[in-house]
Design a protein around this motif. Structure first.
Motif, PDB file in Angstrom:
ATOM      1  N   ALA A   1     -23.164 -18.253  24.279  1.00 23.55           N
ATOM      2  CA  ALA A   1     -22.719 -19.095  25.399  1.00 23.55           C
ATOM      3  C   ALA A   1     -22.291 -18.239  26.582  1.00 23.55           C
ATOM      4  O   ALA A   1     -22.578 -18.563  27.736  1.00 23.55           O
ATOM      5  N   GLN A   2     -21.630 -17.128  26.301  1.00 27.43           N
ATOM      6  CA  GLN A   2     -21.219 -16.206  27.357  1.00 27.43           C
ATOM      7  C   GLN A   2     -22.418 -15.726  28.155  1.00 27.43           C
ATOM      8  O   GLN A   2     -22.408 -15.719  29.385  1.00 27.43           O
ATOM      9  N   GLY A   3     -23.452 -15.295  27.431  1.00 26.18           N
ATOM     10  CA  GLY A   3     -24.648 -14.763  28.099  1.00 26.18           C
ATOM     11  C   GLY A   3     -25.325 -15.788  28.978  1.00 26.18           C
ATOM     12  O   GLY A   3     -25.712 -15.499  30.113  1.00 26.18           O
ATOM     13  N   VAL A   4     -25.487 -17.008  28.470  1.00 26.06           N
ATOM     14  CA  VAL A   4     -26.161 -18.059  29.238  1.00 26.06           C
ATOM     15  C   VAL A   4     -25.323 -18.466  30.445  1.00 26.06           C
ATOM     16  O   VAL A   4     -25.843 -18.651  31.555  1.00 26.06           O
ATOM     17  N   LEU A   5     -24.019 -18.609  30.246  1.00 25.64           N
ATOM     18  CA  LEU A   5     -23.119 -18.940  31.358  1.00 25.64           C
ATOM     19  C   LEU A   5     -23.176 -17.872  32.443  1.00 25.64           C
ATOM     20  O   LEU A   5     -23.237 -18.170  33.637  1.00 25.64           O
ATOM     21  N   CYS A   6     -23.155 -16.625  32.026  1.00 20.71           N
ATOM     22  CA  CYS A   6     -23.170 -15.512  32.977  1.00 20.71           C
ATOM     23  C   CYS A   6     -24.464 -15.506  33.791  1.00 20.71           C
ATOM     24  O   CYS A   6     -24.442 -15.314  35.009  1.00 20.71           O
TER      25      CYS A   6
ATOM     26  N   ILE B   1     -16.582 -18.313  31.140  1.00 20.00           N
ATOM     27  CA  ILE B   1     -17.030 -17.100  30.440  1.00 20.00           C
ATOM     28  C   ILE B   1     -15.856 -16.409  29.756  1.00 20.00           C
ATOM     29  O   ILE B   1     -15.956 -15.960  28.613  1.00 20.00           O
ATOM     30  N   ALA B   2     -14.724 -16.334  30.488  1.00 22.40           N
ATOM     31  CA  ALA B   2     -13.558 -15.607  29.974  1.00 22.40           C
ATOM     32  C   ALA B   2     -12.691 -16.440  29.039  1.00 22.40           C
ATOM     33  O   ALA B   2     -11.681 -15.944  28.527  1.00 22.40           O
ATOM     34  N   ALA B   3     -13.076 -17.710  28.803  1.00 23.53           N
ATOM     35  CA  ALA B   3     -12.261 -18.579  27.945  1.00 23.53           C
ATOM     36  C   ALA B   3     -12.150 -18.007  26.536  1.00 23.53           C
ATOM     37  O   ALA B   3     -13.087 -17.403  26.010  1.00 23.53           O
ATOM     38  N   LYS B   4     -11.013 -18.211  25.925  1.00 23.19           N
ATOM     39  CA  LYS B   4     -10.746 -17.693  24.593  1.00 23.19           C
ATOM     40  C   LYS B   4     -11.696 -18.324  23.568  1.00 23.19           C
ATOM     41  O   LYS B   4     -11.930 -19.524  23.571  1.00 23.19           O
TER      42      LYS B   4
ATOM     43  N   GLY C   1     -13.862 -35.729  29.377  1.00 20.88           N
ATOM     44  CA  GLY C   1     -12.688 -36.471  28.925  1.00 20.88           C
ATOM     45  C   GLY C   1     -12.491 -36.448  27.429  1.00 20.88           C
ATOM     46  O   GLY C   1     -11.428 -36.832  26.929  1.00 20.88           O
ATOM     47  N   GLU C   2     -13.499 -36.005  26.692  1.00 20.35           N
ATOM     48  CA  GLU C   2     -13.394 -35.962  25.240  1.00 20.35           C
ATOM     49  C   GLU C   2     -12.512 -34.795  24.800  1.00 20.35           C
ATOM     50  O   GLU C   2     -12.472 -33.745  25.448  1.00 20.35           O
ATOM     51  N   GLU C   3     -11.823 -34.981  23.705  1.00 21.63           N
ATOM     52  CA  GLU C   3     -10.954 -33.929  23.185  1.00 21.63           C
ATOM     53  C   GLU C   3     -11.804 -32.807  22.581  1.00 21.63           C
ATOM     54  O   GLU C   3     -12.733 -33.058  21.812  1.00 21.63           O
ATOM     55  N   GLN C   4     -11.500 -31.582  22.989  1.00 15.28           N
ATOM     56  CA  GLN C   4     -12.287 -30.428  22.542  1.00 15.28           C
ATOM     57  C   GLN C   4     -11.830 -29.982  21.159  1.00 15.28           C
ATOM     58  O   GLN C   4     -10.643 -29.745  20.930  1.00 15.28           O
ATOM     59  N   VAL C   5     -12.787 -29.849  20.230  1.00 13.76           N
ATOM     60  CA  VAL C   5     -12.494 -29.345  18.887  1.00 13.76           C
ATOM     61  C   VAL C   5     -12.659 -27.827  18.911  1.00 13.76           C
ATOM     62  O   VAL C   5     -13.604 -27.301  19.510  1.00 13.76           O
ATOM     63  N   GLU C   6     -11.746 -27.124  18.269  1.00 14.69           N
ATOM     64  CA  GLU C   6     -11.798 -25.663  18.277  1.00 14.69           C
ATOM     65  C   GLU C   6     -13.126 -25.175  17.682  1.00 14.69           C
ATOM     66  O   GLU C   6     -13.552 -25.600  16.615  1.00 14.69           O
TER      67      GLU C   6
END
Length: 950
Positions: free
Chosen positions: A448-453, A439-442, A393-398
């Motif tokens: 993070a990609q590697g760990v998520l995958c 994984i595909a998020a901009k 629910g928290e706002e995501q900071v870029e």
């Protein structure tokens, strides 16, 4: 030799050294010949020529040179001795370095020669001889350095024989050390005596003396940081049972080093041991004393936690450690520790909130999941879900990926605590879809990609392992390739891909990934299991030989560097560095990966590269000292591929490690015994062999090969399939090999060779039945090369159907090559052991008269008897035609299979994944093309082998 003469010799030899250093070995031989033409008595040039021959794999020629020069009574200068050393090291004849310098000190007992002999003994772990030569150096030279070398040699002997070490060797070493220090005192600016004293005390487990030693002012001279010296003292007090003192020391420094985990271990362990030593019969005093210690520890942890303010992990993990340690002791009066250390679930949730962004957070928590009962597990998962909802629910900071690490931690905890098993296949699919979206998020970072995958593919590995679901296995490859293509830094996906491709014999992509990963040479010892047999099972024998040669070079280079470091440690008096380096050297030398690579290299080089039969014989036989398979160690690093599983997975992992370790030993031993049996046949024909010894070795090695083959057939039944755990090594396919009939065919011809030698030695001539008819051979070969996949009518072949035929083809080619070699040896046996074998059957004119007729009949009978050997030879040679035919038929099968229209990959990809399906489908054509190219390359390499060898 004077310095001036040495300088002249070095100038003459400089072009040879330069050529050897630049790996231009043919030029080195030319330079050697130039020197020897002008100065034929230059022994160093001859030895360097032998070195060039060794590096060109012409060992037999090199040994002819060395055996003439390295003899008793010969005097060699330092340059020549070093050249000899390089020859023996490069040809793995390390013990000959010892013999070289033993003879050298007989002629010239100089300090240099004796020091080199000491180091040669050190390399071979000959500590008793090492001690003797060190004492001789001390007496001759007078330097105390050599005296301490002798003491260190005693210490190393004690490590080898612990019982004798405790009774005699270590007390003697301690006495010698003390006596010498009393005479000469401590060497200024050196820690040699201090290190040696502490090593000996530690080896005798004199913990009290060790603690007192490190507490003295002079201990500051040890090469240890001051805070580590304090730690060391506490550990010695713990070992000596002085728990109160260890606890007090730890309390005194923990606030200045709050993130030192060793201190927290001592702080928790010491009160537990103190309470265990209390008398429980004094119930009131016992409980009061125990509670007081627990309260003090609890207050200390809380105090340090308040100061740290969640900047470091140690003080917060200490609460979990205390709950676990006290809980395991089952001490009366301490059944409920919650008032002291808090509720473990609440503590864990606090830990999650503050450290979830650290990748180590899950590993920290997982260590203590075993302390939770079912109710606590559900309570923790509920709290985790509530916390996850807050984060969502928290706002995501870029640029902030906090949510990613929260998702990962939550899902890993759910999986580890068994929640994942309760979900349906649809739930798993939905979760997989969500992870692909993440994984595909901009803007997603590569880490993070590697760990998520890697977490996303975990359920796909499960489906492949449990249900042999090849569609999910292919989806896993596609997702890994998608991430690996764009991810330049994270290694996890690439390592997982290497593991997946090793099951499919995709050698081209494995090679490319290995280069991108930039695997360091020493890492090949721990990670080599991911790729080791793939090139051989794929039929890409030249690549397999190159791979094994590189591994062997790495081991030799690493061990050389360690030995150089050990020599330097002796010279500088850094004795504490010697035992760990010696252990590392031993681990490298006894590495199962090293031995397997060396055996594979001998095996494949002999079958597919070497042309000269004498060289083939030498290579097949290998070292005279047989391999001690029982002493090999497992250096494989199975933690390189992460996994998040329930505790049951640990049991599967342990079982897999044991089984695959034994399988690697067994298949290597099978190759080795086959090589030695083949080599033993060739050795019977060699002029420099003792005929009686050669015949004994032939019988023994064939029996060993037969015995081990029977063992493998029994231990690895035909229905056995390789482990499919994500962390498993590349499959060896030993079961398929031993039940293919190939090794048994080789055994038949080896046994025939044993009988042939006995027949020829008895003066008789062999019959063709000894090696069987061509028809019998053809039938067995047909069975061996029947590699075409079996298919039901109107049904397509399953995905990846071509992998098994590739492996079968590779092993069939190895069998044909081995039979070809043993038949060549059999021909040579006949030519060697049968005297005056005629090349053709005799012819006679028409006899005149009864007397001439009788003489002619007797002559014909005698000639025909001699001609049996010719007939046998012609029969053996005709069998090569069958081998060539088998190779050609195998090549025909390759072409037929490559013409099949059946796809090698699943047709359905990403069903039920929504938009994620597009990601996978976009990767599919490229990956399918890569797989097809790799399969084609395997067949092309085998085609080249067939053309060249058969």
């Amino acid at each position: 030799m004077s310095k001036a003469e040495l300088a002249v010799l070095e100038r003459r030899l400089r072009p040879i050294y330069d050529s050897l250093d630049s790996h231009n070995y043919k030029k080195a031989l030319t330079e050697c010949d130039k020197v020897l033409k002008k100065h034929p008595a230059t022994v160093a040039a001859k030895v360097l020529k032998a070195l060039g021959l060794i590096r060109l794999d012409r060992l037999a020629e090199a040994m002819d040179i060395l055996d003439v020069l390295d003899v008793k009574g010969a005097r060699h200068d330092e340059l020549t001795l070093q050249a000899f050393v390089h020859c023996y090291r490069d040809s793995n004849q390390h013990k000959r370095v010892i013999y070289l310098y033993e003879r050298a000190i007989e002629m010239d007992p100089s300090e240099q020669n004796m020091t080199q002999l000491f180091m040669a003994y050190s390399r071979e772990k000959m500590y008793k001889e090492q001690q003797k030569i060190a004492m001789r150096l001390f007496k001759d030279v007078g330097s105390t350095t050599y005296y301490y070398w002798s003491v260190m040699s005693l210490f190393l002997q004690a490590r080898e024989d612990k019982e004798l070490g405790k009774k005699m060797l270590l007390p003697l070493a301690e006495k010698m050390c003390k006596t010498q220090i009393e005479k000469t005192n401590y060497t200024e600016g050196s820690s040699a005596e201090l290190e040696l004293e502490l090593l000996i005390l530690d080896g005798q487990e004199k913990w009290k003396e060790c603690a007192e030693f490190v507490d003295k002012d002079r201990a500051m001279g040890l090469p240890v940081a001051p805070h580590n010296l304090v730690e060391k003292g506490m550990e010695y007090y713990m070992k000596d049972g002085q728990y109160n003192l260890a606890y007090e020391l730890a309390v005194g420094v923990v606030e200045t080093m709050p993130d030192n985990w060793n201190l927290w271990r001592i702080l928790v362990a010491s009160p537990v041991r103190i309470i265990e030593k209390m008398d429980p019969s004094q119930n009131k005093e016992y409980q009061e004393g125990a509670l007081l210690l627990v309260e003090k520890l609890s207050e200390l942890i809380e105090k340090v936690q308040r100061k740290s303010e969640f900047k470091i992990r140690g003080p917060y993990l200490a609460s979990f450690l205390a709950l676990k340690a006290f809980g395991e002791t089952k001490l009366p009066g301490l059944e409920d520790l919650t008032p002291h250390f808090g509720d473990i679930v609440e503590r864990m949730l606090v830990y999650v909130r503050n450290f979830y962004k650290k990748p180590i957070c899950f590993a920290d928590l997982q260590m203590y999941f075993g302390e939770l009962n079912e109710e606590q597990k559900q309570q923790f998962l509920k709290g985790l879900t509530s916390w996850m909802n807050e984060i969502s629910g928290e706002e995501q900071v870029e640029g902030d990926e906090s949510k990613v690490w929260a998702i990962l931690l939550t899902e890993r905890c759910r999986r580890a605590l068994g929640e994942y098993e309760k979900k349906t296949a649809e739930d798993h699919r939905s979760l997989f879809q969500q992870f692909i979206a993440q994984i595909a998020a901009k803007g997603r970072s590569e880490h993070a990609q590697g760990v998520l995958c890697n977490f996303a593919i975990s359920h796909l590995w499960d489906a492949y392992r449990k249900e042999n679901d090849l569609e999910k296995f292919y989806e896993m490859i596609l997702l890994l390739e998608f991430v690996a293509t764009s991810n330049k830094t994270d290694p996890l996906c690439k390592l997982a891909l290497v593991r997946a491709y090793s099951s499919l014999c995709i050698t081209g992509r494995i090679t490319a990934l290995w280069k991108v990963l930039d695997i360091k040479s020493v890492q090949n010892d721990t990670l080599g299991y991911l790729t080791f047999p793939v090139y051989e099972t794929s039929g890409r024998f030249n690549l397999a030989i190159i791979n094994c040669s590189q591994l062997s070079i790495m081991y030799d280079q690493s061990e050389k560097e360690i030995q150089d470091s050990i020599a330097q440690a002796y010279r500088q008096g850094k004795f504490t560095a010697i035992p760990p380096m010696t252990a590392a050297s031993q681990k490298l030398r006894l590495s199962v990966q090293k031995t397997a690579a060396e055996v594979m290299n001998r095996y494949l080089s002999s079958l597919f590269v070497l042309e000269d039969l004498d060289q083939t014989t030498v290579t097949l036989w290998g070292d005279d000292d047989p391999i001690d398979w029982s002493k090999l160690v497992d250096n494989r690093d199975f933690d390189v591929l992460p996994y998040t599983e329930t505790p049951e997975y640990e049991k599967l992992m342990d079982d897999m490690k044991k089984r695959t370790f034994q399988e690697l030993i067994d298949i290597s031993e099978l190759r080795s015994t086959m090589c030695r049996a083949l080599g033993a046949v060739g050795r019977v024909t060699m002029d420099n062999m003792d005929p009686r010894l050669a015949r004994v070795q032939l019988k023994m090695t064939v029996i060993e090969f037969k015995k081990h083959l029977e063992y493998c057939c029994k231990e690895y039944p035909s229905f056995l399939i390789p482990s499919k755990l994500a962390q498993s090594p590349a499959p060896q396919h030993l079961s398929q090999w031993v039940h293919s009939g190939g090794p048994h065919m080789v055994l038949e011809y080896l046994e025939a060779a044993v009988k042939l030698v006995e027949i020829l030695d008895s003066g008789e001539h062999p019959d063709v039945e000894l090696v069987g008819t061509r028809t019998e051979m053809a039938k067995k070969l047909i069975k061996l090369i029947e590699i075409q996949p079996k298919r039901n009518e109107n049904e397509p072949l399953p995905p990846f159907w071509i992998v098994d035929p590739i492996i079968q083809s590779s092993r069939a080619l190895q069998t044909i090559a081995a039979i070809q070699i043993v038949l060549q040896f059999i021909e040579k046996l006949v030519m060697k052991l049968v005297k005056n074998v005629p090349t053709t059957a005799p012819g006679f004119g028409k006899p005149k008269g009864k007397k001439e007729k009788k003489v002619a009949e007797e002559a014909v009978a005698k000639a025909l008897e001699e001609c049996k050997a010719v007939i046998f030879l012609e029969h053996v040679r005709s069998k090569h035609v069958e081998l060539r035919s088998a190779g050609k038929f195998l090549d025909t099968h390759f072409r037929q299979m490559m013409a099949y229209e059946d796809k090698n990959v699943p047709k359905k990809v990403g069903e039920g994944l929504g938009k994620a399906q597009v990601v996978l489908q976009e990767m599919a054509p490229t990956i399918e093309s890569r797989l097809q190219v790799s399969f084609l390359n395997a067949f092309e390499d085998m085609h080249t082998t067939i053309t060249a060898r058969f």
